[in-house]
Design an enzyme around this catalytic site. Structure first.
Site, short mmCIF file in Angstrom:
data_model
loop_
_atom_site.label_atom_id
_atom_site.label_comp_id
_atom_site.label_asym_id
_atom_site.label_seq_id
_atom_site.Cartn_x
_atom_site.Cartn_y
_atom_site.Cartn_z
N LYS A 1 -1.02 6.11 -23.92
CA LYS A 1 -0.49 6.43 -25.25
C LYS A 1 0.98 6.03 -25.29
O LYS A 1 1.29 4.85 -25.40
CB LYS A 1 -0.68 7.91 -25.56
CG LYS A 1 -2.08 8.43 -25.86
CD LYS A 1 -3.19 7.96 -25.04
CE LYS A 1 -4.50 8.68 -25.23
NZ LYS A 1 -4.65 9.92 -24.53
N HIS B 1 -21.40 12.11 -28.77
CA HIS B 1 -20.90 11.14 -29.75
C HIS B 1 -20.77 9.72 -29.19
O HIS B 1 -20.89 8.76 -29.91
CB HIS B 1 -19.57 11.60 -30.35
CG HIS B 1 -18.46 11.76 -29.35
ND1 HIS B 1 -18.45 12.78 -28.41
CD2 HIS B 1 -17.35 11.03 -29.12
CE1 HIS B 1 -17.38 12.66 -27.67
NE2 HIS B 1 -16.69 11.61 -28.06
N TYR C 1 0.83 -1.21 0.00
CA TYR C 1 0.00 0.00 0.00
C TYR C 1 0.87 1.26 0.00
O TYR C 1 0.62 2.21 -0.73
CB TYR C 1 -0.93 0.00 1.23
CG TYR C 1 -1.96 1.08 1.17
CD1 TYR C 1 -3.23 0.81 0.67
CD2 TYR C 1 -1.67 2.38 1.59
CE1 TYR C 1 -4.20 1.81 0.59
CE2 TYR C 1 -2.63 3.38 1.50
CZ TYR C 1 -3.90 3.09 1.01
OH TYR C 1 -4.84 4.08 0.93
N ALA D 1 0.78 13.10 -23.43
CA ALA D 1 0.37 11.76 -23.87
C ALA D 1 1.27 11.19 -24.98
O ALA D 1 1.64 10.03 -24.95
CB ALA D 1 -1.09 11.79 -24.34
N ASP E 1 1.02 18.68 -21.57
CA ASP E 1 0.09 17.55 -21.63
C ASP E 1 0.79 16.55 -22.56
O ASP E 1 0.88 16.76 -23.76
CB ASP E 1 -1.25 18.03 -22.20
CG ASP E 1 -2.27 16.90 -22.32
OD1 ASP E 1 -1.91 15.74 -22.02
OD2 ASP E 1 -3.41 17.18 -22.71
N PHE F 1 -6.85 19.21 -25.23
CA PHE F 1 -7.55 17.94 -25.40
C PHE F 1 -8.90 18.02 -24.69
O PHE F 1 -9.07 18.79 -23.75
CB PHE F 1 -6.68 16.83 -24.79
CG PHE F 1 -7.24 15.46 -25.01
CD1 PHE F 1 -7.24 14.88 -26.27
CD2 PHE F 1 -7.77 14.73 -23.95
CE1 PHE F 1 -7.76 13.61 -26.47
CE2 PHE F 1 -8.29 13.46 -24.15
CZ PHE F 1 -8.29 12.90 -25.41
N ASP F 2 -9.88 17.22 -25.14
CA ASP F 2 -11.24 17.43 -24.60
C ASP F 2 -11.36 17.21 -23.09
O ASP F 2 -12.07 17.96 -22.42
CB ASP F 2 -12.33 16.68 -25.39
CG ASP F 2 -11.97 15.25 -25.72
OD1 ASP F 2 -11.03 14.74 -25.11
OD2 ASP F 2 -12.62 14.65 -26.58
C1 LIG Z 1 -5.72 10.73 -23.94
C2 LIG Z 1 -5.33 12.10 -23.62
C3 LIG Z 1 -5.67 12.69 -22.40
C4 LIG Z 1 -6.52 12.02 -21.37
O1 LIG Z 1 -5.97 10.82 -20.95
P1 LIG Z 1 -6.83 9.54 -20.53
O2 LIG Z 1 -5.78 8.55 -20.19
O3 LIG Z 1 -7.66 9.14 -21.70
O4 LIG Z 1 -7.65 9.93 -19.37
C5 LIG Z 1 -5.24 13.99 -22.18
N1 LIG Z 1 -4.54 14.66 -23.10
C6 LIG Z 1 -4.19 14.11 -24.27
C7 LIG Z 1 -3.39 14.90 -25.26
C8 LIG Z 1 -4.58 12.82 -24.59
O5 LIG Z 1 -4.27 12.29 -25.77
#
Ligand SMILES: *Cc1c(COP(=O)(O)O)cnc(C)c1O
Length: 459
Positions: A257, A449, A72, A216, A214, A124-125
Site C-alpha cells: 500500500k 468471495h 543472504y 498499511a 497496522d 483488517f480481515d
Molecule cells: C493489506 C492489508 C493487510 C495485509 O497485508 P498484505 O500485504 O495484503 O498481506 C493488513 N492490514 C491492512 C490494514 C491492510 O490494508
C-alpha cells in the site's frame, strides 16, 4: 487565475490497456461465473479491484533496484531499508516480511495465544484471521459513526476510547496488545486522528498494554491529520508520521500500500523483547533476519518508496485523485461512504439498487453491471464477503453492502476517473430497471468471495 491542481509527477513509461465490447464482456463475465476475481486482467479496461501491490514505482525506485544486494546475511539493502524506517518512525528494530499478513503471522505467533482478546478499530480481515486462527478474539472498538455511510465526520476511523477502556477494564489480563489500523481500511479508508492515537496510547498504558499500528496506509492517515486536524496544517508529512509513531510500540506493515512496492512488508518496534520473540518465527516462516520475505532489490525499492511517499507532493496527488472521483459522484448524486477516504470509494449499493433484494446481493450485482457497462472492475465488500454465520449457516445481511472502487497509486489519470464516474452514472440512471441480482451456485466455507460461482437471476 489560480492554477489548477495537477499530478506531482510526469509519465516516463506506459502500459497499454485494452477496451472491449459489451458483447465480449457479457461472454467473459459468464465464463467467470459472475465473479470478478475470475476475470483475466486483460479483460479489464480500468482495474479498481484493489490498491494493494498495484502502484507504479518511480524512476528512483527502479534505479534503486539496480543497487540491490542479494547477500543472504547482512545485505546492505536491508540496512538502507532499516535506516528509512527508523528515520520515519523512530523504531530501531526491523524485520522484513513478504507482505503484511506475514508480518502479522510472525509477530502474532509470538504475542497471541489461545483465549486472548485483541481490541482495535475494525481489524483488517487477515489481521482478524491471524487472531482467530490462534483461538483468540478480535474485539471491534470502532466509533459508531463509522456505520452511518452518509455522516460527514473527519475521523471516522477512530477507536471509541470508552469501548476500548471497557474491554481493558474487564479483561486486562487477556489482552496482549491493542491494535490500531491507520487508516481504518474496513470502515472505508477512514483516518484516525492524532488526538485519538494519543488517547488510545494513554488508556493502553493505564492498563500496562502496548499498542501496535497496522500501518498499511499510514501516509494517507498522516495526510488527513495535516488537512483535517487542528494544529497540523503547517507540519510536514514526515513530522506527522514521526509523531504518530510516538503513540505506538510497534507496527505491522503491508508495503504493498503506502510503501508503493508490488510486494513486501515488515515489522518494526522499539521493544527488544518483541524483536527477540518475532525473530524466532521469522526464520522458519519467512527467511533469515536481514531479508525476511524480500529480495534485496525489493527492500531498496521499498526504502525509496517510503521516503518519497512521505513527501507532501506525492501523497497529496494520491488522495486528491480519490477526492476528484468522489466529487464526480457527488455531481451525479451517487451515494458512497462519506467523507471519501484515502484509497477508495465505497458505493452504497443498498441505496443504489433498491429493487434488488439483499438475498440477491446488490453490491455484487452493481459490480457486475459496472463491468458490463465499461470494463471497470470493482470489488464487492458486502454480503458475499461477509460469509455465512458459522453456527446457523445463514447469510449475514447485518452489515453494509458496498461496491469498493480502489484507486491504484500513480497508475491512472483523472481521465480514467471520468470514465469510471460516467460508467457508474449510466448504471445509476437505469438503476430502477435492475430488479434482480445473482444467486450462489458454488461456494467455499470461508472467504468465499474469492472463488464463489454465481448465476444471474432473470425475470
Ligand atoms: C493489506 C492489508 C493487510 C495485509 O497485508 P498484505 O500485504 O495484503 O498481506 C493488513 N492490514 C491492512 C490494514 C491492510 O490494508
Amino acid at each position: 487565475m489560480e492554477l489548477p491542481f495537477a499530478e506531482s509527477w510526469k509519465i516516463k513509461m506506459v502500459e497499454p490497456i485494452k477496451k472491449s465490447t459489451r458483447e465480449e464482456r457479457e461472454q467473459w463475465m459468464k465464463e467467470a461465473h459472475y465473479n470478478l476475481f475470475n476475470l483475466k486482467a486483460d479483460q479489464v479496461y480500468i482495474d479498481c479491484l484493489t490498491d494493494s501491490g498495484t502502484g507504479a514505482m518511480s524512476d528512483r525506485q527502479w534505479a534503486a533496484m539496480m543497487m540491490g544486494d542479494e547477500s543472504y546475511a547482512g545485505s546492505s539493502s536491508f540496512f538502507r531499508l532499516k535506516e528509512v524506517i527508523t528515520r520515519l518512525t523512530g523504531f530501531e528494530y526491523v524485520i522484513p516480511t513478504h507482505q503484511g499478513r506475514a508480518a502479522e503471522n510472525v509477530l502474532f505467533s509470538h504475542l497471541v495465544k489461545n483465549g486472548d482478546i485483541v481490541p482495535g478499530n475494525s481489524h483488517f480481515d487477515t489481521t482478524k484471521g491471524h487472531i482467530e486462527s490462534r483461538k483468540a478474539f478480535a474485539i471491534d472498538c470502532t466509533v459508531d459513526e463509522a456505520k452511518d455511510t452518509q455522516l460527514e465526520v473527519p475521523f471516522k476511523g477512530n477507536v471509541d476510547v470508552k469501548k476500548l477502556e471497557k474491554v481493558l477494564a474487564e479483561n486486562a489480563e487477556k489482552v496482549p496488545f491493542v491494535i490500531v489500523t491507520v487508516t481504518n481500511n474496513t470502515a472505508g479508508g477512514q483516518p484516525v486522528s492524532m488526538q485519538n492515537l494519543r488517547e488510545v496510547k494513554a488508556v493502553a498504558e493505564k492498563y500496562g498494554k502496548r499498542v501496535i499500528f497496522d500501518s498499511a496506509r499510514f501516509v494517507e492517515n498522516a495526510y488527513f491529520i495535516k488537512t483535517r486536524e487542528e494544529g497540523y496544517a503547517d507540519k510536514s508529512i514526515k513530522e506527522i508520521v514521526k509523531e504518530m509513531y510516538q503513540y505506538a510500540d510497534g507496527m505491522t506493515m503491508s508495503a504493498k500500500k503506502d510503501g508503493i512496492v508490488n510486494m513486501g512488508g515488515f515489522i518494526a518496534t522499539h521493544h527488544e523483547d518483541w524483536f527477540e520473540g518475532a525473530k524466532r518465527f521469522c526464520i522458519p516462516f519467512e527467511g533469515y533476519l536481514t531479508y525476511g520475505g524480500m529480495n534485496g532489490r525489493d527492500m531498496d525499492a521499498l526504502a525509496v518508496g517510503l521516503d518519497e511517499n512521505t513527501e507532501l507532493d506525492n501523497i497529496e496527488t494520491r488522495v486528491k485523485q480519490v477526492q476528484y472521483l468522489a466529487a464526480k459522484l457527488d455531481e451525479y448524486g451517487i451515494p458512497y461512504q462519506r467523507p471519501v477516504g484515502g484509497h477508495a470509494i465505497f458505493v452504497d449499493a443498498d441505496r443504489v439498487l433498491t429493487n434488488v433484494p439483499k438475498e440477491e446481493f446488490p453490491a455484487q450485482t452493481l459490480a457486475i453491471e459496472l463491468y458490463l457497462e465499461a470494463g471497470v472492475r470493482g470489488c464487492e465488500i458486502g454480503y458475499i464477503l461477509a460469509d455465512r454465520d458459522p453456527v446457523t449457516r445463514e447469510n449475514r445481511f447485518g452489515g453494509l453492502d458496498l461496491l469498493r472502487l480502489c484507486i491504484a497509486r500513480r497508475v491512472y489519470t483523472n481521465n480514467h476517473m471520468d470514465v469510471i464516474a460516467a460508467a457508474l452514472k449510466n448504471v445509476y440512471d437505469r438503476r430502477n430497471e435492475i430488479k434482480h441480482g445473482v444467486r450462489i451456485t458454488w461456494e467455499t466455507e470461508l472467504m468465499r468471495h474469492f472463488t464463489v460461482h454465481l448465476e444471474r437471476i432473470e425475470d
